[in-house]
Design a protein around this motif. Structure first.
Motif, mmCIF file in Angstrom:
data_model
loop_
_atom_site.group_PDB
_atom_site.id
_atom_site.type_symbol
_atom_site.label_atom_id
_atom_site.label_comp_id
_atom_site.label_asym_id
_atom_site.label_seq_id
_atom_site.Cartn_x
_atom_site.Cartn_y
_atom_site.Cartn_z
ATOM 1 N N UNK A 235 45.567 55.462 35.600
ATOM 2 C CA UNK A 235 44.503 55.948 34.718
ATOM 3 C C UNK A 235 43.349 56.448 35.584
ATOM 4 N N UNK B 35 51.694 47.432 46.745
ATOM 5 C CA UNK B 35 51.056 46.437 47.613
ATOM 6 C C UNK B 35 52.088 45.542 48.286
ATOM 7 N N UNK B 36 53.085 45.118 47.524
ATOM 8 C CA UNK B 36 54.085 44.230 48.113
ATOM 9 C C UNK B 36 54.812 44.912 49.265
ATOM 10 N N UNK C 123 47.148 46.238 49.482
ATOM 11 C CA UNK C 123 46.665 47.198 48.487
ATOM 12 C C UNK C 123 46.238 48.505 49.157
ATOM 13 N N UNK D 70 54.113 52.101 35.544
ATOM 14 C CA UNK D 70 52.682 52.174 35.810
ATOM 15 C C UNK D 70 52.177 53.612 35.963
ATOM 16 N N UNK E 62 58.893 43.080 39.154
ATOM 17 C CA UNK E 62 58.884 44.312 39.945
ATOM 18 C C UNK E 62 57.657 44.407 40.846
ATOM 19 N N UNK E 63 56.577 43.750 40.458
ATOM 20 C CA UNK E 63 55.357 43.830 41.257
ATOM 21 C C UNK E 63 55.385 42.916 42.466
ATOM 22 N N UNK E 64 56.017 41.773 42.315
ATOM 23 C CA UNK E 64 55.879 40.774 43.366
ATOM 24 C C UNK E 64 57.001 39.759 43.291
ATOM 25 N N UNK F 108 52.543 54.444 42.360
ATOM 26 C CA UNK F 108 52.766 53.600 41.181
ATOM 27 C C UNK F 108 54.122 53.739 40.494
ATOM 28 N N UNK G 247 40.693 55.156 36.207
ATOM 29 C CA UNK G 247 40.084 54.107 37.023
ATOM 30 C C UNK G 247 40.719 54.004 38.408
ATOM 31 N N UNK G 248 41.945 54.479 38.545
ATOM 32 C CA UNK G 248 42.652 54.299 39.820
ATOM 33 C C UNK G 248 42.436 55.438 40.812
ATOM 34 N N UNK H 72 44.063 40.205 41.156
ATOM 35 C CA UNK H 72 44.766 41.253 41.892
ATOM 36 C C UNK H 72 45.747 41.929 40.955
ATOM 37 N N UNK H 73 45.562 43.221 40.756
ATOM 38 C CA UNK H 73 46.520 43.983 39.958
ATOM 39 C C UNK H 73 46.607 45.398 40.503
ATOM 40 N N UNK H 74 47.547 46.161 39.982
ATOM 41 C CA UNK H 74 47.766 47.498 40.528
ATOM 42 C C UNK H 74 46.993 48.556 39.764
ATOM 43 N N UNK H 75 46.697 48.292 38.504
ATOM 44 C CA UNK H 75 45.856 49.223 37.745
ATOM 45 C C UNK H 75 44.775 48.395 37.068
ATOM 46 N N UNK H 76 43.611 48.998 36.881
ATOM 47 C CA UNK H 76 42.469 48.259 36.339
ATOM 48 C C UNK H 76 42.801 47.581 35.015
ATOM 49 N N UNK H 77 43.664 48.194 34.201
ATOM 50 C CA UNK H 77 43.898 47.682 32.853
ATOM 51 C C UNK H 77 44.933 46.559 32.795
ATOM 52 N N UNK H 78 45.562 46.249 33.929
ATOM 53 C CA UNK H 78 46.727 45.366 33.875
ATOM 54 C C UNK H 78 46.397 43.883 33.961
#
Ligand SMILES: Cc1cc2nc3c(=O)[nH]c(=O)nc-3n(C[C@H](O)[C@H](O)[C@H](O)COP(=O)(O)OP(=O)(O)OC[C@H]3O[C@@H](n4cnc5c(N)ncnc54)[C@H](O)[C@@H]3O)c2cc1C
Lengths: 790, 272
Positions: free
Chosen positions: A714, A774-775, A653, A711, B248-250, A691, A716-717, B185-191
């Protein structure tokens, strides 16, 4: 007190915040028909049959028209326009509002349903059955270059054009031949989906008796659209009115002439009924143009100390399936900036445009310049590492003018930079970022083998904006000028109307323009109404893009105000029986120098100009002046951004710890609006770095067309940004202003990626593709730790 | 992005909802907060003919002390969970997990019953239910039954709830003072979680994983390691016996790696 320079709150916001803003979708017309688009589900295929019978029988359906039926109706006289044929032999396959026999990207319209309601139109569109015979899809620019299949079956190759800018090839070769240090790097500018908060929408309202048509469109460019609709449909320009009501962001994606716009206008005219459409978010991802899509190769030649001798660049640019309004010009807009803020004796740039079976690309915030800035700023870091100096030092050694103030300086890409002063700007950014402290902390963590490593990235960018001197655009074969028009009217009651040809879609023009006019006219900003975005109210204009509004449109307003004041002065002199040369104008009052009790407020003169009872002989009544300003040069804002990231080595991350931006956009009219533009711009670039990416599978299907998968970050990021400014006025205009709308995006992706690569440098990492997911980060670390094997 | 046409009814009680489900059969769907169902309908992945709106049944929105357990009405929103003092003390994991769902808008509409009934392996609340060792009360034409969390999730977006049943209550054994941890674990807080791990220590340690298989799952191997006193080392098997999705994320390899890291962190958090 002056209004200019104060952070006045945006007058646009209260209405928008309470939902009073009237967007296209809020405008309702009796008898309107909704279009429902039947869109291709194949990236490349021949249409073998279209069965519309079920849809035609559906509730509330007026008619269903296939591409070939529409073509036979003779609704248009030309394909959708490309206004920027970058070379004479550029390949430009005809792009009609609907496909006829062959589809070239997923989402291309193949038939249109007209129905009483939006839902009815969409439901019926689902019932249209299209049979396809699949053709090989060119699903990436890499495949386009290989050329094993062609995106348009009538083409032999996918190449659309070759465009060179190599002012002195011999000097360039010599620079590389003699270089002590060379760097060669390849970068991928992934495709991005411009996600404006308001999707696009259109509403065309005909007046069958009068023969005119009004198009309401969520567009950045009502004026350009009007000309282009006339050219495409053959409807007389004088019969077309285009209105951009409240527009909720554009970022370039609303700078186009779209199939839906032409369909709405022509079908409304044909049927004598209002025709409308509002895109869904997913539809937008397929059909509204995308941004970026480039493969870049940049080479640097430098001496042993890291002093640049030459920069050579090649770009392969993904046009997508068709040339939209300025698709092929986007990489050219960047071409001049591949030497960045640096003193580079020799430069060369070449670009090849390629067709793919993907959604067309076109301008997206920064349009070509973020790509350029990314390439040179990433490459400078690689050079610094190679020479063994810091990223700050490699920049200092190469700044134009040695980092000192300069003006009107010619650079090797043939442009003349208006003004720059890079050294102190860098100093300020490093100080605000606590660069020395960060480096110490970075070393501490590295030595401790901390699982959270720090990366520090910096960028000094320059950008070219204020589009544009019309002659310069002519030199690039662009199909229009770059001037902007303003009318300023002082009304009988002493209030003013400012009519602007530049069309806001979130930037706050009404506030800024009223600040400029208030100071010039000596009246209160509240007493100024700004009119715009309707070709009937503001007939002349070239709209909003390329960070041009203030540096071109705002300057035109200032000049028109000056003309109003000059005329008012003549009237004041006449009425006070003084010589105009003896009059002073301050705070809205004309007074005779030396006799302060002889004075007239400009409001009184406005009323006098209206009654026209006592004007100088031969003077026309009223106080209204116009100016069309064609800038003599572009403007070149610059700045230094320093970004700090923390990488969690266990998960990959990337967290943004801090972001410092010291920008220089010359004089500022409203610092709060500048700040807002920078924040948004920076996040849009950060989004590319971490993103966003439009991901396609091998058949050319978009894998992430919804806001769940694409993605957009927002609040928050992102960390709370630290911003500051240096002020180096432009020499290109009377206000000394430069643009600020795209600067953040032009700088931030490289700042973030420089930080990411810096954090990973102990692993021998010298580059990483965007987005640094992250990946991807974890895998890079994992492979490095395991000696390359995963 | 526009749903297909459907009829809409409001049910004012669980019984009325059951009657509507019985009448319309497979064609009917319950609508709670709508935050899972409506997205599916908009993508036309679900095209129910009748929506039976149960979100207004206020009788089904409560958090009660049931003695050895908490009794939570199915229509209790995530927001009510994350702000409940009772939950904070007696079911702290669920209390925390509710605050990690989506964004405030989602949490104000989404319901615990809806989230469990949806049975999404990527959702947070099913993992909390599993880690708490809770149960679900379902009511149908032939009465009520209680289903243990371990029997509840039966496949991808499938649960033990029958088509004519309504979830009325969720029961969570009291767990005051038990060590717990939740790692999302996520990439954006809302996800949604790319991977998540819920850990409850105590006499019978429970570990549930988010997005590591076709349905919400407990991890027997890690639990055995914990029961055997393995502590954080128990996490090393968290990727085993999982069948994570790839997107797509993992990919699967990365998800398994994340599962090990997050379970390790969850155990550390629970032990702290
Ligand atoms: C933007 C967004 C982000 C989100 N992020 C997350 C996240 O991070 N983590 C997460 O866990 N979830 C997330 N969600 C999902 C959210 O938590 C949903 O609210 C929840 O999963 C479903 O609850 P609901 O009340 O909205 O159910 P609904 O959508 O109304 O219903 C879901 C399903 O359950 C059925 N159902 C509902 N109630 C009952 C009942 N009482 N008995 C039987 N069947 C019933 C319905 O028929 C339907 O099939 C997100 C949603 C959105 C829109």
């Amino acid at each position: 007190m002056t209004a200019v320079g104060t952070p006045m709150k945006r007058r646009e916001d209260p209405q928008l915040l309470v939902g009073e803003g009237k967007y296209v979708d809020d405008i309702q017309v009796v008898g309107q028909l909704w279009m429902g688009m039947v869109r291709s589900t194949m990236a490349h295929a021949r249409i073998t049959s279209i069965d519309t019978s079920a849809a035609e029988g559906a509730d509330g359906v007026h008619s269903v028209l296939t591409g070939s039926q529409l073509q036979e109706m003779g609704l248009w006289i030309a394909p959708l326009p490309c206004a920027w044929p970058v070379t004479e032999d550029m390949v430009n396959p005809p792009h009609y509002p609907t496909a006829i026999d062959e589809v070239h990207h997923v989402g291309e319209i193949v038939a249109v349903v007209l129905a009483d309601s939006r839902y009815g139109a969409v439901d019926a569109a689902e019932q249209v059955i299209v049979d396809y015979e699949p053709l090989d899809a060119v699903a990436s620019i890499g495949l386009a270059r290989d050329g094993s299949a062609t995106a348009h079956s009538e083409h032999e190759t996918n190449k659309a054009f070759h465009w060179p800018l190599v002012p002195d090839p011999d000097a360039l070769d010599a620079a590389f031949a003699n270089a002590a240090q060379t760097v060669k790097a390849n970068f991928v500018q992934q495709r991005l989906i411009p996600a404006a908060m308001e999707p696009r929408g259109v509403l065309a309202v005909p007046s069958p008796m009068g023969g005119d048509v009004t198009l309401y469109s969520a567009t950045q460019v009502p004026h350009i659209l009007k000309v282009m609709i006339a050219a495409t449909t053959g409807i007389a320009e004088s019969k077309i009115r285009v209105v951009a009501p409240a527009v909720g962001g554009g970022f370039g994606a609303k700078l186009n002439v779209n199939p839906d716009e032409i369909l709405a206008v022509t079908l409304a005219n044909k049927l004598g009924r209002a025709v409308r459409w509002t895109e869904s978010r997913t539809e937008a991802a397929f059909s509204t143009h995308q941004g970026r899509g480039q493969l870049q190769t940049i080479e640097l030649a430098a001496d042993a100390d890291g002093k640049l001798q030459g920069v050579r660049v090649h770009v392969d640019a993904d046009m997508g399936a068709y040339m939209m309004l300025i698709t092929p010009g986007v990489p050219l807009l960047g071409s001049f900036l591949y030497t960045g803020v640096y003193d580079v004796p020799a430069f060369g740039f070449t670009c090849d445009g390629y067709f793919t079976n993907l959604t067309p690309t076109d301008a997206y915030r920064g349009a070509g310049r973020p790509e350029a800035s990314y390439a040179i700023e990433r490459a400078m870091d690689i050079l610094a590492a190679q020479v063994g100096i810091g990223p700050d030092e490699v920049r200092r050694r190469n700044y134009l003018g040695g980092g000192d103030y300069f003006e009107n300086l010619e650079v090797p890409s043939t442009l003349v930079f208006d003004s720059g002063h890079y050294g102190p700007n860098l100093d300020r950014a490093l100080e605000l970022a606590n660069y020395e402290g960060l480096k110490t902390e970075q070393v501490r963590r590295r030595e401790a083998g901390d699982s959270k490593q720090l990366g520090i990235g910096m960028v000094t960018y320059v950008e070219i904006c204020g589009l544009a001197p019309s002659r310069a655009l002519g030199g690039l074969n662009y199909g229009a000028g770059g001037w902007e028009h303003a009318t300023v009217r002082l009304l009988p009651t002493g209030k003013a109307e400012v009519v602007s040809g530049s069309t806001p879609h979130g930037q706050g023009h009404e506030t800024t323009w009223s600040q400029i006019a208030a100071d010039k006219l000596g009246i209160q900003p509240e007493d100024i109404t700004v009119l715009h975005s309707d070709t009937a109210i503001s007939p002349l204009g070239l709209d909003t893009y390329g960070s041009r509004s203030l540096a071109v449109g705002g300057v035109a307003i200032a000049a028109a105000c000056d003309k109003v004041v000059e005329k008012a002065k003549q009237i004041a002199a006449h009425q006070m029986e003084a010589s105009a040369d003896d009059l002073e104008f301050a705070e809205g009052v004309f007074s005779v120098s030396g006799s302060p009790d002889q004075a007239m407020p400009i409001q009184a003169i406005a009323f006098g100009a209206f009654t026209a009872h006592d004007l100088p002989d031969g003077m026309e009544p009223n106080l209204q002046e116009q100016v069309t300003f064609d800038p003599p040069n572009f403007v070149f804002p610059f700045g230094t951004h320093v970004c700090t990231v923390e990488i969690d080595e266990d998960t990959g991350e990337v967290e943004l710890l801090s972001y410092v931006a010291v920008d220089d956009c010359g004089n500022q009219i409203n610092p709060m609006i500048v700040e807002g533009q920078l924040h948004g711009g920076i996040v849009q670039g950060v989004a590319q770095a971490l993103w966003e990416e439009a991901c396609y599978d091998e058949d050319g299907n978009l894998a992430n067309p919804s806001m769940m998968d694409y993605l957009v970050p927002s609040a928050a990021e992102v960390p709370s940004m630290v911003t500051d400014y240096t002020v180096t006025p432009s020499t290109s205009n009377s206000l000394g202003v430069k643009g600020a709308g795209e600067a953040g995006t032009i700088s931030s992706a490289a700042a973030v990626m420089n930080a990411v690569v810096d954090a990973l440098s102990p692993y021998g990492v010298v580059d990483m593709d965007m987005p640094a997911t992250p990946q991807r980060v974890w895998r890079t670390i994992h492979e490095a730790k395991n000696g390359g094997a995963s | 992005m526009i749903p297909a046409a459907f009829d809409y009814q409001v049910a004012d009680s669980a019984d009325a909802a059951i009657a509507a489900l019985t009448e319309h059969g497979d064609d009917a769907k319950l609508l709670a907060g709508g935050h899972s169902l409506i997205p599916l309908m908009r993508f036309r992945l679900a095209t129910p003919g009748v929506l039976v709106d149960i979100s207004r049944i206020s009788d089904l929105s409560y958090i009660n002390d049931g003695g050895d357990h908490l009794a939570i009405g199915a229509m209790t929103t995530h927001r009510a969970l994350e702000t409940s003092k009772l939950l904070a003390t007696e079911a702290p994991l669920l209390h925390h997990v509710a605050s990690q769902v989506g964004d405030p808008q989602v949490r104000h509409r989404g319901t615990l019953g809806g989230s469990l009934a949806h049975g999404d392996p990527a959702s947070d609340l099913p993992a909390a239910l599993l880690a708490h060792g809770g149960s679900v009360v379902a009511k149908g034409p032939s009465g009520e039954r209680e289903i243990a969390a371990t029997d509840f999730f039966t496949g991808f977006l499938e649960t033990a709830i029958d088509g004519d049943e309504v979830i009325t209550e969720i029961r969570i054994p009291k767990a005051a003072g038990v060590g717990w941890g939740y790692q999302k674990f996520n990439r954006r807080a809302q996800d949604w979680a790319i991977v998540g791990a819920a850990v409850m220590l105590g006499d019978e340690p429970k570990v549930a994983l988010v997005n590591m298989g076709s349905s919400p799952m407990r991890h027997a191997g890690v639990e055995a390691g914990l029961a055997g006193g393995g502590g954080s080392d128990a996490a090393s098997v968290a990727g085993d016996d999982t069948d994570p999705p790839e997107d797509l994320n993992a990919d699967a390899e990365y998800r398994k790696h994340l599962a090990r890291v997050l379970v390790g962190r969850g155990i550390a958090e629970a032990s702290a």
